[in-house]
Motif scaffolding. Structure first.
Motif, PDB file in Angstrom:
ATOM      1  N   GLU A  76       0.859  -1.090   0.153  1.00  0.00           N
ATOM      2  CA  GLU A  76       0.143  -0.079  -0.058  1.00  0.00           C
ATOM      3  C   GLU A  76       0.992   1.369  -0.049  1.00  0.00           C
ATOM      4  N   LYS A  77       1.688   1.114   0.737  1.00  0.00           N
ATOM      5  CA  LYS A  77       2.943   2.263   0.912  1.00  0.00           C
ATOM      6  C   LYS A  77       3.518   2.516  -0.528  1.00  0.00           C
ATOM      7  N   ALA A  78       4.140   1.623  -1.152  1.00  0.00           N
ATOM      8  CA  ALA A  78       4.751   1.656  -2.506  1.00  0.00           C
ATOM      9  C   ALA A  78       3.914   2.264  -3.466  1.00  0.00           C
ATOM     10  N   PHE A  79       2.465   1.730  -3.666  1.00  0.00           N
ATOM     11  CA  PHE A  79       1.604   1.992  -4.316  1.00  0.00           C
ATOM     12  C   PHE A  79       1.060   3.477  -4.100  1.00  0.00           C
ATOM     13  N   THR A  81       3.282   6.085  -2.780  1.00  0.00           N
ATOM     14  CA  THR A  81       4.352   6.305  -3.363  1.00  0.00           C
ATOM     15  C   THR A  81       4.359   6.917  -4.762  1.00  0.00           C
ATOM     16  N   LEU A  82       4.098   5.502  -5.452  1.00  0.00           N
ATOM     17  CA  LEU A  82       4.193   5.670  -7.077  1.00  0.00           C
ATOM     18  C   LEU A  82       2.956   6.430  -7.405  1.00  0.00           C
ATOM     19  N   THR A  83       1.897   6.488  -6.947  1.00  0.00           N
ATOM     20  CA  THR A  83       0.766   7.179  -7.461  1.00  0.00           C
ATOM     21  C   THR A  83       1.353   8.695  -7.266  1.00  0.00           C
ATOM     22  N   ALA A  84       1.770   9.077  -6.083  1.00  0.00           N
ATOM     23  CA  ALA A  84       2.248  10.444  -5.804  1.00  0.00           C
ATOM     24  C   ALA A  84       3.346  10.875  -6.777  1.00  0.00           C
ATOM     25  N   GLN A  85       4.101  10.009  -6.925  1.00  0.00           N
ATOM     26  CA  GLN A  85       5.273  10.599  -8.158  1.00  0.00           C
ATOM     27  C   GLN A  85       4.839  10.739  -9.569  1.00  0.00           C
ATOM     28  N   VAL A  86       3.647   9.837  -9.765  1.00  0.00           N
ATOM     29  CA  VAL A  86       3.043  10.255 -11.121  1.00  0.00           C
ATOM     30  C   VAL A  86       2.079  11.414 -11.173  1.00  0.00           C
ATOM     31  N   SER A  87       1.566  11.549 -10.332  1.00  0.00           N
ATOM     32  CA  SER A  87       0.755  12.902 -10.250  1.00  0.00           C
ATOM     33  C   SER A  87       1.348  14.366 -10.283  1.00  0.00           C
TER      34      SER A  87
END
Length: 87
Positions: A76-79, A81-87
């Motif tokens: 969940e944390k990795a997802f 983080t990944l979502t925040a980087q893409v946005s």
């Protein structure tokens, strides 16, 4: 030509309220103890169902459930983080 600065006034609606460190620590601690409680409740449930028959098996199952909980939390944390980087 000189640059003129436009004064910006921060209004309460413009600023986002950041939680204090104590609040974050408290939430993290609550989540941690909540996870432990869920793990142990699952172990007790397995014992009640007759799946766990020996005392040592309680801890084996608790360890496996804790590993699964850590994997879920990390995913969940990795997802996030990944979502925040893409946005």
């Amino acid at each position: 030509m000189t640059r003129t600065a436009m004064p910006t006034a921060a209004t309460p609606s413009d600023t986002t309220a950041q939680p204090t460190l104590q609040v974050l620590l408290s939430q993290s601690e609550d989540e941690f103890y909540g996870s432990l409680q869920r793990i142990w409740n699952n172990v007790v449930q397995l014992e009640d169902m007759g799946i766990i028959q020996q005392e040592n098996d309680k801890f084996v199952y608790a360890y496996r459930l804790a590993e699964a909980e850590l994997q879920r939390a990390y995913s969940e944390k990795a997802f996030a983080t990944l979502t925040a980087q893409v946005s």
